[in-house]
Motif scaffolding. Sequence first.
Motif, PDB file in Angstrom:
ATOM      1  N   ASN A  21       0.823  -1.210   0.000  1.00 46.68           N
ATOM      2  CA  ASN A  21       0.000   0.000   0.000  1.00 46.68           C
ATOM      3  C   ASN A  21       0.856   1.259   0.000  1.00 46.68           C
ATOM      4  N   ALA A  22       1.952   1.244   0.778  1.00 42.87           N
ATOM      5  CA  ALA A  22       2.775   2.467   0.892  1.00 42.87           C
ATOM      6  C   ALA A  22       3.640   2.681  -0.340  1.00 42.87           C
ATOM      7  N   TYR A  23       4.208   1.592  -0.888  1.00 43.87           N
ATOM      8  CA  TYR A  23       5.168   1.735  -1.996  1.00 43.87           C
ATOM      9  C   TYR A  23       4.575   1.351  -3.359  1.00 43.87           C
ATOM     10  N   ALA A  78       7.394   2.842   6.269  1.00 47.39           N
ATOM     11  CA  ALA A  78       6.146   2.838   5.492  1.00 47.39           C
ATOM     12  C   ALA A  78       4.933   3.014   6.394  1.00 47.39           C
ATOM     13  N   THR A  79       3.939   3.742   5.885  1.00 45.54           N
ATOM     14  CA  THR A  79       2.652   3.922   6.592  1.00 45.54           C
ATOM     15  C   THR A  79       1.534   3.783   5.555  1.00 45.54           C
ATOM     16  N   TRP A  80       0.457   3.041   5.892  1.00 46.15           N
ATOM     17  CA  TRP A  80      -0.702   2.958   4.985  1.00 46.15           C
ATOM     18  C   TRP A  80      -1.116   4.383   4.580  1.00 46.15           C
ATOM     19  N   GLN A  84      -1.450   8.159   7.000  1.00 45.35           N
ATOM     20  CA  GLN A  84      -0.285   9.057   6.982  1.00 45.35           C
ATOM     21  C   GLN A  84      -0.610  10.406   7.619  1.00 45.35           C
ATOM     22  N   GLY A  85       0.445  11.043   8.139  1.00 46.14           N
ATOM     23  CA  GLY A  85       0.268  12.363   8.752  1.00 46.14           C
ATOM     24  C   GLY A  85      -0.202  12.315  10.191  1.00 46.14           C
ATOM     25  N   LYS A  86      -0.289  11.086  10.781  1.00 43.79           N
ATOM     26  CA  LYS A  86      -0.709  10.991  12.191  1.00 43.79           C
ATOM     27  C   LYS A  86       0.485  10.867  13.128  1.00 43.79           C
ATOM     28  N   GLY A  87       1.717  10.937  12.548  1.00 43.93           N
ATOM     29  CA  GLY A  87       2.906  10.863  13.401  1.00 43.93           C
ATOM     30  C   GLY A  87       3.392   9.447  13.641  1.00 43.93           C
ATOM     31  N   TYR A  88       2.824   8.438  12.933  1.00 47.79           N
ATOM     32  CA  TYR A  88       3.237   7.044  13.179  1.00 47.79           C
ATOM     33  C   TYR A  88       4.714   6.828  12.816  1.00 47.79           C
ATOM     34  N   ALA A  89       5.093   7.203  11.591  1.00 50.75           N
ATOM     35  CA  ALA A  89       6.483   6.972  11.182  1.00 50.75           C
ATOM     36  C   ALA A  89       7.436   7.801  12.054  1.00 50.75           C
ATOM     37  N   GLY A  90       7.009   8.986  12.423  1.00 49.10           N
ATOM     38  CA  GLY A  90       7.833   9.832  13.292  1.00 49.10           C
ATOM     39  C   GLY A  90       8.081   9.162  14.635  1.00 49.10           C
ATOM     40  N   ALA A  91       7.019   8.560  15.208  1.00 50.78           N
ATOM     41  CA  ALA A  91       7.178   7.865  16.496  1.00 50.78           C
ATOM     42  C   ALA A  91       8.144   6.688  16.327  1.00 50.78           C
ATOM     43  N   LEU A 110      20.747   5.952   6.143  1.00 52.44           N
ATOM     44  CA  LEU A 110      19.502   5.665   5.415  1.00 52.44           C
ATOM     45  C   LEU A 110      19.512   6.393   4.074  1.00 52.44           C
ATOM     46  N   TYR A 111      18.675   5.892   3.169  1.00 45.41           N
ATOM     47  CA  TYR A 111      18.445   6.567   1.890  1.00 45.41           C
ATOM     48  C   TYR A 111      17.107   7.289   1.987  1.00 45.41           C
ATOM     49  N   PRO A 112      17.109   8.625   1.977  1.00 43.59           N
ATOM     50  CA  PRO A 112      15.884   9.374   2.289  1.00 43.59           C
ATOM     51  C   PRO A 112      14.948   9.572   1.095  1.00 43.59           C
ATOM     52  N   PHE A 113      13.623   9.574   1.365  1.00 44.74           N
ATOM     53  CA  PHE A 113      12.666  10.073   0.363  1.00 44.74           C
ATOM     54  C   PHE A 113      12.624  11.590   0.472  1.00 44.74           C
ATOM     55  N   SER A 114      12.960  12.098   1.661  1.00 40.75           N
ATOM     56  CA  SER A 114      12.979  13.544   1.900  1.00 40.75           C
ATOM     57  C   SER A 114      14.072  13.816   2.937  1.00 40.75           C
ATOM     58  N   PHE A 115      15.046  14.635   2.581  1.00 44.79           N
ATOM     59  CA  PHE A 115      16.137  14.944   3.521  1.00 44.79           C
ATOM     60  C   PHE A 115      15.597  15.697   4.724  1.00 44.79           C
ATOM     61  N   ARG A 116      14.607  16.559   4.431  1.00 44.87           N
ATOM     62  CA  ARG A 116      14.023  17.396   5.487  1.00 44.87           C
ATOM     63  C   ARG A 116      13.375  16.529   6.560  1.00 44.87           C
ATOM     64  N   TYR A 117      12.682  15.475   6.106  1.00 48.11           N
ATOM     65  CA  TYR A 117      11.947  14.619   7.042  1.00 48.11           C
ATOM     66  C   TYR A 117      12.906  13.966   8.043  1.00 48.11           C
ATOM     67  N   TYR A 118      13.976  13.328   7.552  1.00 47.59           N
ATOM     68  CA  TYR A 118      14.869  12.587   8.454  1.00 47.59           C
ATOM     69  C   TYR A 118      15.804  13.503   9.246  1.00 47.59           C
ATOM     70  N   ARG A 119      16.040  14.718   8.718  1.00 49.74           N
ATOM     71  CA  ARG A 119      16.868  15.671   9.470  1.00 49.74           C
ATOM     72  C   ARG A 119      16.241  15.948  10.843  1.00 49.74           C
TER      73      ARG A 119
END
Length: 396
Positions: A21-23, A78-80, A84-91, A110-119
């Motif tokens: 679902n995520a990818y 990955a998040t369904w 998404q946007g509920k903070g699951y991957a962040g937690a 890691l290989y990022p989808f978004s550098f900003r996110y993992y920063r």
Amino acid sequence: MTEMRFLRQEEKDSLAQLFNNAYRVGLETARKWADRAGEPRTLVVPEPGRLASCINMLPFEMVFGGQSVAMGGIGGVATWADCQGKGYAGALMHRSVEIMHEQGYLVSALYPFSFRYYRKFGWESCGDRITYEGFRQSDLRRGEDSRLVRASRGAEDATLFVAAYDRQAAERYNGLMVRSHESWAARLNTLAEAGGHAYLIEEDDQPTGYFLCDHPQDSGGHIGLRIRDFATNTPRAMRAMTMFLATLPANVETITLQTAAHPTIFEAFLEPTVRKLLAPGFQFRVLDVCGAVAARGYNSAARQGFTVHITDEHGPWNTGAYEFDFGGGRGEAKRLPEGVATDFSWSIQQFSQVFTGYRDMVQQHAAGLFDAPSAATAAVVRDAFCDRPTHLMDFF
Ligand SMILES: CC(C)(COP(=O)(O)OP(=O)(O)OC[C@H]1O[C@@H](n2cnc3c(N)ncnc32)[C@H](O)[C@@H]1OP(=O)(O)O)[C@@H](O)C(=O)NCCC(=O)NCCS
């Protein structure tokens, strides 16, 4: 608070549903990914009837200053789509820092989808790549050194690939992964099964390099040749590879070569104006400041020390004042009592860039971007950590 726990053995199918679902990779590929997951490497957020989100922490070793350092590779985040946007991957990202630290990993990549996110969680861009794109045989210098190249006989040559790769990992870069003999044999078999080719470069019967080629075809059926994995440990070995590429049959219409950003290989081309793409490759984070500094190797030129305050929001055990000392190829980060004044401060992201050798503090200081007390202190940091350029060729 988000509920999190390790994946259970019987939940592999639920995990495959989440990956698909995520990818959107199809269930067959998603099941292969899920097969590699499990405790203690896969952390999930359960919801009634499904797994809403997941993260993998994969066991690797990376080489810094010639010494291997335990590295937790983050993958399969990955998040369904409807969760998404509920903070699951962040937690999960936050918890992964604690778990990898508990499990003894000293650094993470890691290989990022978004550098900003993992920063936000402490990972920072620590390695750039140049892709020399779509050039032709006729763009390259030709020469006798191409004769040093021979096609590999497959897994029986694994020892020679190990020797060439290990020398590159130990002497030329920071960040390359440790590859076992078995992983090399498997890599060579997989490449051959996919129709690719592996070549060795030998000087006086010694392996001084190798390169692995695959052959992507574009939508018009044009055949290309792509190299993303190679070692050239002598100037002749580098010439051998590029001069061999100059002799490829004409039906290979485009050649793509991916290298570390440093050193450049402009001299391989008749004119250095071939198309190049410079892009950040991966993100990296130190998980344990004291452990990582002690595990890494250093040039014997690194001699003096400095004091620094490091801040790590997601790894609070790292936050505090340190005294760094170097000598005899070893390094130490000693904790200082809280409140002690230090020469300067780093965030964990800044320190991670310094640790890999990616960030040259002398250049930063000259540009007014590093608040070290003096150029001499910036030089001490550079002498310790800027021992090799960074590079990572393995994907995970
Ligand atoms: C990336 C992903 C795991 C995030 O999961 P999530 O549970 O929604 O994550 P969180 O709720 O913790 O964070 C959502 C944040 O990600 C940001 N985000 C989502 N997709 C993004 C994108 N493509 N680029 C930049 N930021 C993005 C959101 O804007 C949000 O930001 P905010 O925290 O500032 O509001 C999820 O979008 C996903 O599964 N994507 C598809 C697979 C993928 O790309 N995985 C990452 C591989 S490296």
